[in-house]
Design an enzyme around this catalytic site. Structure first.
Site, PDB file in Angstrom:
ATOM      1  N   GLY A 155       4.143   1.346  -2.120  1.00 62.93           N
ATOM      2  CA  GLY A 155       4.028   1.577  -3.557  1.00 62.93           C
ATOM      3  C   GLY A 155       2.598   1.845  -3.954  1.00 62.93           C
ATOM      4  O   GLY A 155       1.690   1.854  -3.109  1.00 62.93           O
ATOM      5  N   ASP A 176       0.849  -1.190   0.000  1.00 64.36           N
ATOM      6  CA  ASP A 176       0.000   0.000   0.000  1.00 64.36           C
ATOM      7  C   ASP A 176       0.883   1.238   0.000  1.00 64.36           C
ATOM      8  O   ASP A 176       2.114   1.140   0.036  1.00 64.36           O
ATOM      9  CB  ASP A 176      -0.943   0.003   1.212  1.00 64.36           C
ATOM     10  CG  ASP A 176      -2.266   0.700   0.903  1.00 64.36           C
ATOM     11  OD1 ASP A 176      -2.244   1.762   0.241  1.00 64.36           O
ATOM     12  OD2 ASP A 176      -3.319   0.199   1.320  1.00 64.36           O
ATOM     13  N   HIS A 203     -13.819  -1.583  -6.552  1.00 60.98           N
ATOM     14  CA  HIS A 203     -15.063  -0.783  -6.594  1.00 60.98           C
ATOM     15  C   HIS A 203     -14.819   0.719  -6.458  1.00 60.98           C
ATOM     16  O   HIS A 203     -15.734   1.508  -6.677  1.00 60.98           O
ATOM     17  CB  HIS A 203     -16.047  -1.264  -5.525  1.00 60.98           C
ATOM     18  CG  HIS A 203     -15.736  -0.807  -4.131  1.00 60.98           C
ATOM     19  ND1 HIS A 203     -16.700  -0.717  -3.149  1.00 60.98           N
ATOM     20  CD2 HIS A 203     -14.574  -0.415  -3.526  1.00 60.98           C
ATOM     21  CE1 HIS A 203     -16.155  -0.299  -2.026  1.00 60.98           C
ATOM     22  NE2 HIS A 203     -14.864  -0.112  -2.228  1.00 60.98           N
ATOM     23  N   PHE A 230      -0.531   0.739  -6.628  1.00 59.54           N
ATOM     24  CA  PHE A 230      -0.965  -0.301  -7.567  1.00 59.54           C
ATOM     25  C   PHE A 230      -1.262   0.245  -8.954  1.00 59.54           C
ATOM     26  O   PHE A 230      -1.503  -0.503  -9.886  1.00 59.54           O
ATOM     27  CB  PHE A 230      -2.147  -1.104  -7.030  1.00 59.54           C
ATOM     28  CG  PHE A 230      -3.302  -0.293  -6.444  1.00 59.54           C
ATOM     29  CD1 PHE A 230      -3.908   0.727  -7.152  1.00 59.54           C
ATOM     30  CD2 PHE A 230      -3.775  -0.595  -5.184  1.00 59.54           C
ATOM     31  CE1 PHE A 230      -4.972   1.444  -6.623  1.00 59.54           C
ATOM     32  CE2 PHE A 230      -4.850   0.107  -4.632  1.00 59.54           C
ATOM     33  CZ  PHE A 230      -5.451   1.133  -5.357  1.00 59.54           C
TER      34      PHE A 230
END
Length: 376
Positions: free
Chosen positions: A266, A240, A286, A268
């Protein structure tokens, strides 16, 4: 004959008739009560139902006032009069009484004959000093962060764009970086909402065959550490943003997982760590637009070695007209972010665009399902 007979027994007949009639009335009332109890009450007319729905915002702000005034904290050590509570909360005693009796009318707090107020089981989670407290979650959900975008729902329906961005002048997650108190409330709310998901996921899926698990966007590591607690074989990483590292390392340490779980900082959207045989993302997909989701999934696809699997943990909307909490959550996503909730069909289509195959959808005992996918 009959006249004399009638006069002789008239008083007795009258008494017996009255007694019989009373017994008959009681019997009819009893049968009517039993019938009413056995058959469901007719629903209110549509007009009344709609007005009740329209008045739903009243409960929202009753809860907010109770949380703002910390009423549950003040009543935690026992009943108090409204005058005592008014002194503690620096409010008008008469106005506070009106608030409290209304809250008591919906099961939050209770008023006794001496007009003292006390806690109820429903009020307990509003305390700030107990595990599972929802006080800050209530403050987040009932504050401007959610209320204003929902009040501008028509804009989102007309444009397909988040009303949050239009009103606050920045995307949701960008805005949160500038309001630390509200960001903390929002973070607490997510923990409260998603807390039951982790044990449900751990129970519904067999993680034992995997050696190393990556929790992508795993925040403080609640999901991964819960999974590993019930599956002693695997180790894992929480991936994360760097701002979550301190909180994650604290939680990992507190759960005795420091030798099994590491943190890698990091984004995504840029790159995802390699070398794991199971990748999972909980409540990530979502939040983002389809284009952004495809970027995240492409990074996962590139990082995943042969034979590895991807778990997407989200609400999966059912088809048809049934109520589902995910449908309400979907409207929150419409007003707050470019993201959305999806049905199984929609997730399958999204995964196919990202060169994944959806193997199966596994329900859990919480509001989420586990979608297991493999690179196509």
């Amino acid at each position: 004959g009959y006249g004399v007979f009638f006069k002789k027994f008239q008083s007795k007949i009258n008494r017996q008739s009255v007694i019989c009639l009373l017994h008959l009335q009681l019997d009819l009332k009893r049968k009517a009560a039993m019938s009413a109890a056995a058959s469901p009450q007719a629903p209110p007319p549509p007009q009344a139902q709609l007005m009740q729905m329209a008045y739903g915002f009243c409960t929202t702000f009753l809860l907010r006032a109770a949380a703002q005034l910390s009423l549950a904290d003040h009543l935690a050590d026992g009943p108090k009069t409204v005058e005592q509570l008014a002194a503690l909360t620096k409010t008008s005693a008469r106005a506070l009484y009106r608030l409290l009796r209304t809250l008591a009318g919906i099961g939050i707090f209770s008023e006794d004959e001496s007009h003292q107020f006390s806690m109820t089981p429903l009020a307990e989670p509003l305390r700030s000093d107990i595990p599972g407290s929802v006080r800050t979650s209530v403050l987040s959900i009932t504050g401007d962060l959610f209320i204003i975008p929902w009040s501008k729902l028509l804009y989102s329906v007309q444009t397909g764009q988040p009303s949050f961005d239009k009103h606050f002048g920045a995307p949701f997650f960008d805005y949160l970086t500038g309001v630390p108190e509200e960001a903390a409330w929002f973070h607490d709310m997510l923990i409260g909402f998603n807390f039951p998901d982790a044990p449900a996921v751990a129970a519904a899926y067999s993680f034992a065959p995997y050696a190393r698990i990556a929790d992508i966007g795993g925040a403080t590591g609640h999901m991964l550490t819960t999974v590993l607690a019930s599956h002693p074989g695997p180790s894992g990483i929480v991936f994360d943003l760097a701002e979550n590292q301190a909180g994650a390392e604290e939680l990992i340490q507190s759960r005795g997982m420091a030798d099994r779980v590491g943190f890698i900082a990091g984004s995504f959207f840029e790159d995802i760590p390699t070398g794991c045989d199971l990748y999972m993302m909980s409540h990530i997909i979502h939040d983002w637009s389809e284009e952004q989701c495809l970027t995240i999934l492409a990074n996962c696809h590139r990082a995943m070695p042969q034979g590895s699997r991807l778990l997407i943990i989200e609400s999966v909307l059912p088809e048809g007209n049934s109520f589902n909490p995910g449908k309400m959550l979907d409207i929150s996503m419409l007003t707050l972010t470019p993201g959305q909730e999806r049905s199984e069909h929609e997730y399958r289509a999204l995964l196919e665009k990202a060169n994944f195959k959806l193997n199966r959808v596994i329900p859990t005992n919480s509001a989420v399902s586990i979608m297991e996918a493999v690179p196509a």
